[in-house]
Design a protein around this motif. Structure first.
Motif, PDB file in Angstrom:
ATOM      1  N   GLY A 133       0.843  -1.202   0.000  1.00 48.14           N
ATOM      2  CA  GLY A 133       0.000   0.000   0.000  1.00 48.14           C
ATOM      3  C   GLY A 133       0.881   1.256   0.000  1.00 48.14           C
ATOM      4  N   GLY A 134       0.611   2.137   0.948  1.00 51.51           N
ATOM      5  CA  GLY A 134       1.416   3.355   1.051  1.00 51.51           C
ATOM      6  C   GLY A 134       2.896   3.067   1.262  1.00 51.51           C
ATOM      7  N   GLY A 135       3.230   1.895   1.801  1.00 47.64           N
ATOM      8  CA  GLY A 135       4.648   1.511   1.957  1.00 47.64           C
ATOM      9  C   GLY A 135       5.299   1.268   0.608  1.00 47.64           C
ATOM     10  N   ILE A 155      -0.208  -3.527  -3.604  1.00 53.39           N
ATOM     11  CA  ILE A 155      -1.101  -2.405  -3.259  1.00 53.39           C
ATOM     12  C   ILE A 155      -2.523  -2.978  -3.164  1.00 53.39           C
ATOM     13  CG2 ILE A 155      -1.698  -0.011  -3.790  1.00 53.39           C
ATOM     14  CD1 ILE A 155       0.647   0.170  -5.678  1.00 53.39           C
ATOM     15  N   PRO A 156      -2.794  -3.740  -2.094  1.00 54.99           N
ATOM     16  CA  PRO A 156      -4.071  -4.478  -2.009  1.00 54.99           C
ATOM     17  C   PRO A 156      -5.188  -3.632  -1.405  1.00 54.99           C
ATOM     18  CG  PRO A 156      -2.687  -5.057  -0.145  1.00 54.99           C
ATOM     19  CD  PRO A 156      -1.928  -4.013  -0.934  1.00 54.99           C
ATOM     20  N   ILE A 157      -5.516  -2.539  -2.070  1.00 50.92           N
ATOM     21  CA  ILE A 157      -6.445  -1.589  -1.445  1.00 50.92           C
ATOM     22  C   ILE A 157      -7.898  -1.859  -1.801  1.00 50.92           C
ATOM     23  CG2 ILE A 157      -4.807   0.285  -1.116  1.00 50.92           C
ATOM     24  CD1 ILE A 157      -5.969   1.413  -3.789  1.00 50.92           C
ATOM     25  N   GLY A 161     -11.572  -0.678  -0.005  1.00 56.45           N
ATOM     26  CA  GLY A 161     -12.488   0.307  -0.587  1.00 56.45           C
ATOM     27  C   GLY A 161     -11.932   1.718  -0.586  1.00 56.45           C
ATOM     28  N   VAL A 162     -10.585   1.847  -0.456  1.00 56.43           N
ATOM     29  CA  VAL A 162     -10.009   3.195  -0.570  1.00 56.43           C
ATOM     30  C   VAL A 162      -9.584   3.444  -2.017  1.00 56.43           C
ATOM     31  CG1 VAL A 162      -9.203   3.243   1.815  1.00 56.43           C
ATOM     32  CG2 VAL A 162      -7.657   2.458   0.033  1.00 56.43           C
ATOM     33  N   THR A 163      -9.374   4.701  -2.358  1.00 51.11           N
ATOM     34  CA  THR A 163      -8.896   5.042  -3.705  1.00 51.11           C
ATOM     35  C   THR A 163      -7.564   5.765  -3.578  1.00 51.11           C
ATOM     36  OG1 THR A 163     -10.049   7.158  -3.645  1.00 51.11           O
ATOM     37  CG2 THR A 163     -11.237   5.291  -4.620  1.00 51.11           C
ATOM     38  N   LEU A 164      -6.836   5.787  -4.685  1.00 51.69           N
ATOM     39  CA  LEU A 164      -5.528   6.431  -4.685  1.00 51.69           C
ATOM     40  C   LEU A 164      -5.559   7.687  -5.542  1.00 51.69           C
ATOM     41  CD1 LEU A 164      -3.256   3.317  -5.209  1.00 51.69           C
ATOM     42  CD2 LEU A 164      -3.644   4.575  -3.086  1.00 51.69           C
ATOM     43  N   GLY A 165      -4.733   8.665  -5.193  1.00 58.33           N
ATOM     44  CA  GLY A 165      -4.606   9.874  -5.993  1.00 58.33           C
ATOM     45  C   GLY A 165      -3.473   9.749  -6.999  1.00 58.33           C
ATOM     46  N   GLU A 189      -2.684  -8.597  -5.414  1.00 60.42           N
ATOM     47  CA  GLU A 189      -1.662  -9.571  -5.024  1.00 60.42           C
ATOM     48  C   GLU A 189      -0.522  -8.914  -4.262  1.00 60.42           C
ATOM     49  OE1 GLU A 189       0.429 -12.095  -7.897  1.00 60.42           O
ATOM     50  OE2 GLU A 189      -1.508 -12.465  -8.862  1.00 60.42           O
ATOM     51  N   ILE A 190       0.039  -9.659  -3.333  1.00 58.24           N
ATOM     52  CA  ILE A 190       1.308  -9.244  -2.710  1.00 58.24           C
ATOM     53  C   ILE A 190       2.371 -10.149  -3.324  1.00 58.24           C
ATOM     54  CG2 ILE A 190       2.596  -9.071  -0.558  1.00 58.24           C
ATOM     55  CD1 ILE A 190       0.035  -8.294   0.819  1.00 58.24           C
ATOM     56  N   VAL A 191       3.275  -9.548  -4.099  1.00 60.67           N
ATOM     57  CA  VAL A 191       4.196 -10.347  -4.909  1.00 60.67           C
ATOM     58  C   VAL A 191       5.559 -10.436  -4.222  1.00 60.67           C
ATOM     59  CG1 VAL A 191       3.013  -9.702  -7.047  1.00 60.67           C
ATOM     60  CG2 VAL A 191       5.025  -8.392  -6.319  1.00 60.67           C
TER      61      VAL A 191
HETATM   62  C1  LIG Z   1      -2.804   5.854   0.047  1.00 60.64           C
HETATM   63  C2  LIG Z   1      -2.438   4.657   0.784  1.00 60.64           C
HETATM   64  C3  LIG Z   1      -3.406   3.794   1.241  1.00 60.64           C
HETATM   65  C4  LIG Z   1      -3.025   2.583   2.002  1.00 60.64           C
HETATM   66  O1  LIG Z   1      -1.853   2.336   2.239  1.00 60.64           O
HETATM   67  S1  LIG Z   1      -4.285   1.624   2.527  1.00 60.64           S
HETATM   68  C5  LIG Z   1      -3.489   0.322   3.415  1.00 60.64           C
HETATM   69  C6  LIG Z   1      -2.907  -0.688   2.464  1.00 60.64           C
HETATM   70  N1  LIG Z   1      -2.282  -1.779   3.203  1.00 60.64           N
HETATM   71  C7  LIG Z   1      -2.896  -2.935   3.430  1.00 60.64           C
HETATM   72  O2  LIG Z   1      -4.035  -3.155   3.054  1.00 60.64           O
HETATM   73  C8  LIG Z   1      -2.118  -3.966   4.187  1.00 60.64           C
HETATM   74  C9  LIG Z   1      -2.840  -4.391   5.443  1.00 60.64           C
HETATM   75  N2  LIG Z   1      -2.089  -5.448   6.109  1.00 60.64           N
HETATM   76  C10 LIG Z   1      -2.164  -6.721   5.710  1.00 60.64           C
HETATM   77  O3  LIG Z   1      -2.885  -7.092   4.815  1.00 60.64           O
HETATM   78  C11 LIG Z   1      -1.293  -7.696   6.430  1.00 60.64           C
HETATM   79  O4  LIG Z   1      -0.918  -7.125   7.644  1.00 60.64           O
HETATM   80  C12 LIG Z   1      -0.023  -8.050   5.633  1.00 60.64           C
HETATM   81  C13 LIG Z   1      -0.426  -8.982   4.479  1.00 60.64           C
HETATM   82  C14 LIG Z   1       0.669  -6.810   5.093  1.00 60.64           C
HETATM   83  C15 LIG Z   1       0.951  -8.796   6.565  1.00 60.64           C
HETATM   84  O5  LIG Z   1       0.341  -9.916   7.110  1.00 60.64           O
HETATM   85  P1  LIG Z   1       1.014 -10.575   8.404  1.00 60.64           P
HETATM   86  O6  LIG Z   1       2.482 -10.663   8.239  1.00 60.64           O
HETATM   87  O7  LIG Z   1       0.246 -11.872   8.661  1.00 60.64           O
HETATM   88  O8  LIG Z   1       0.763  -9.560   9.592  1.00 60.64           O
HETATM   89  P2  LIG Z   1      -0.608  -9.245  10.373  1.00 60.64           P
HETATM   90  O9  LIG Z   1      -0.807 -10.236  11.454  1.00 60.64           O
HETATM   91  O10 LIG Z   1      -1.714  -9.027   9.420  1.00 60.64           O
HETATM   92  O11 LIG Z   1      -0.233  -7.808  10.989  1.00 60.64           O
HETATM   93  C16 LIG Z   1       0.525  -7.685  12.180  1.00 60.64           C
HETATM   94  C17 LIG Z   1      -0.062  -6.535  12.960  1.00 60.64           C
HETATM   95  O12 LIG Z   1       0.074  -5.360  12.176  1.00 60.64           O
HETATM   96  C18 LIG Z   1      -1.204  -4.772  11.975  1.00 60.64           C
HETATM   97  N3  LIG Z   1      -1.220  -4.125  10.655  1.00 60.64           N
HETATM   98  C19 LIG Z   1      -0.738  -4.613   9.500  1.00 60.64           C
HETATM   99  N4  LIG Z   1      -0.935  -3.757   8.506  1.00 60.64           N
HETATM  100  C20 LIG Z   1      -1.579  -2.696   9.050  1.00 60.64           C
HETATM  101  C21 LIG Z   1      -2.069  -1.466   8.526  1.00 60.64           C
HETATM  102  N5  LIG Z   1      -1.888  -1.127   7.234  1.00 60.64           N
HETATM  103  N6  LIG Z   1      -2.692  -0.624   9.363  1.00 60.64           N
HETATM  104  C22 LIG Z   1      -2.840  -0.928  10.671  1.00 60.64           C
HETATM  105  N7  LIG Z   1      -2.395  -2.074  11.229  1.00 60.64           N
HETATM  106  C23 LIG Z   1      -1.765  -2.943  10.420  1.00 60.64           C
HETATM  107  C24 LIG Z   1      -2.186  -5.928  12.072  1.00 60.64           C
HETATM  108  O13 LIG Z   1      -3.482  -5.477  12.373  1.00 60.64           O
HETATM  109  C25 LIG Z   1      -1.560  -6.722  13.190  1.00 60.64           C
HETATM  110  O14 LIG Z   1      -1.863  -6.116  14.409  1.00 60.64           O
HETATM  111  P3  LIG Z   1      -2.525  -6.992  15.616  1.00 60.64           P
HETATM  112  O15 LIG Z   1      -1.476  -8.012  15.946  1.00 60.64           O
HETATM  113  O16 LIG Z   1      -2.762  -5.999  16.713  1.00 60.64           O
HETATM  114  O17 LIG Z   1      -3.755  -7.619  15.101  1.00 60.64           O
END
Ligand SMILES: C/C=C/C(=O)SCCNC(=O)CCNC(=O)[C@H](O)C(C)(C)COP(=O)(O)OP(=O)(O)OC[C@H]1O[C@@H](n2cnc3c(N)ncnc32)[C@H](O)[C@@H]1OP(=O)(O)O
Length: 286
Positions: A133-135, A155-157, A161-165, A189-191
């Motif tokens: 995502g943002g990372g 970037i599994p957004i 349900g969020v959108t990107l600019g 996908e996370i590749v």
């Molecule tokens: C413009 C930009 C927009 C965006 O960036 S929107 C956000 C986009 N990112 C995501 O959708 C990724 C969300 N995270 C995940 O899907 C998973 O994580 C991963 C696949 C990246 C990793 O999975 P795994 O290694 O199994 O870790 P885990 O158990 O899911 O996460 C460990 C702890 O980290 C928290 N965490 C992970 N990602 C986020 C996040 N993006 N925001 C807030 N918390 C997050 C979890 O909840 C959990 O915490 P707890 O142990 O307390 O349940």
């Protein structure tokens, strides 16, 4: 600082997480001589970035932009798992946000990413784990990405349900092209790192145990070269593929003058003639 002391100190910083007193809004900045290390520091949540962290990143990179003599910036994540798993989902509102707040949220992220790209010195993302995502967008806003084979990208957004600019996606699109970007966005996908390398998201892959040494060696190569050359190299690389504006032309012209009129080029030519390594100043000036 002598090279060996610099290498040891940068290695020490990159191999340890920053102490709590250095972390503000989950972002830490450390400097080793003329190199800055920016660490995302929320390891218990895969270094997810809250709005405060995005704003802090904006401030940090604006400050680094004005830091004359800075030779490189390394961006990395604390803890064993991630550069960053994106924006902090737990902070996302459970209720409707409203137009002004939604726009402000997206613009805060975009401002941070633009500030990363605007630093005149090379910004290197050191990626040992998740860049999601943002990372992933933050990594793409850096100049060069060096990743461990254990890193993962995506970037599994759609599931949120969020959108990107424009800003969030444009750096990724420049690296991998719109078609691969669409694949990542549509599939969610996370590749693995090898795939990210194949599509151009990552420039160099290393074994996990060699990431820090590889990043340090790259920083040392940058520092061994003329500052004016590296600054101009970043500018022309960023200009590639878009029409040259008057501002671009003016900037490049100034750097040409600075190069041909400055100390770096004279030192480079003298070192070549004397068959020795050049020793450059920090700003390419007398
Ligand atoms: C413009 C930009 C927009 C965006 O960036 S929107 C956000 C986009 N990112 C995501 O959708 C990724 C969300 N995270 C995940 O899907 C998973 O994580 C991963 C696949 C990246 C990793 O999975 P795994 O290694 O199994 O870790 P885990 O158990 O899911 O996460 C460990 C702890 O980290 C928290 N965490 C992970 N990602 C986020 C996040 N993006 N925001 C807030 N918390 C997050 C979890 O909840 C959990 O915490 P707890 O142990 O307390 O349940």
């Amino acid at each position: 600082m002598p090279l060996s002391a610099f290498t040891d100190e940068l290695g020490r910083v990159l191999r340890t997480d920053p102490t709590a007193d250095l972390v503000v809004d989950r972002v830490a900045v450390q400097t080793v001589d003329d190199v800055a290390v920016v660490t995302l520091s929320k390891p218990e949540a895969r270094n997810a970035l809250s709005l405060a962290s995005w704003r802090r990143l904006h401030t940090v990179f604006e400050q680094l932009r004005g830091h004359a003599g800075l030779r490189a910036v390394v961006v990395r994540g604390a803890g064993p798992d991630a550069l960053a798993a994106g924006a902090d989902i737990k902070e996302f509102p459970q209720t409707r946000l409203g137009a002004a707040a939604a726009t402000d949220y997206n613009e805060s992220i975009a401002r941070a990413l633009r500030a990363v790209s605007a630093v005149p010195a090379p910004v290197i993302a050191s990626i040992h784990g998740l860049a999601v995502g943002g990372g992933c967008e933050l990594a793409a806003a850096c100049d060069v990405r060096i990743a461990s084979t254990a890193a993962r990208f995506g970037i599994p957004i759609g599931k949120l349900g969020v959108t990107l600019g424009y800003t969030e996606t444009s750096a990724v699109a420049r690296l991998i092209g719109p078609a691969e970007l669409k694949y990542l966005l549509f599939s969610g996908e996370i590749v693995p790192a090898a795939e990210a390398h194949r599509i151009g998201l990552v420039q160099r892959l290393t074994e996990p145990g060699e990431l820090t040494d590889t990043v340090i060696a790259f920083v040392e190569r940058i520092r061994a070269q003329a500052p004016v050359t590296i600054r101009a190299a970043k500018l022309v690389s960023d200009m590639a593929g878009r029409p040259l504006t008057d501002i671009d032309a003016d900037l490049l012209s100034r750097l040409h003058v600075e190069a041909y009129d400055g100390a770096d080029l004279r030192e480079g030519v003298a070192a070549f003639s004397e068959r020795r390594s050049p020793v450059f100043g920090t700003k390419g000036e007398d």
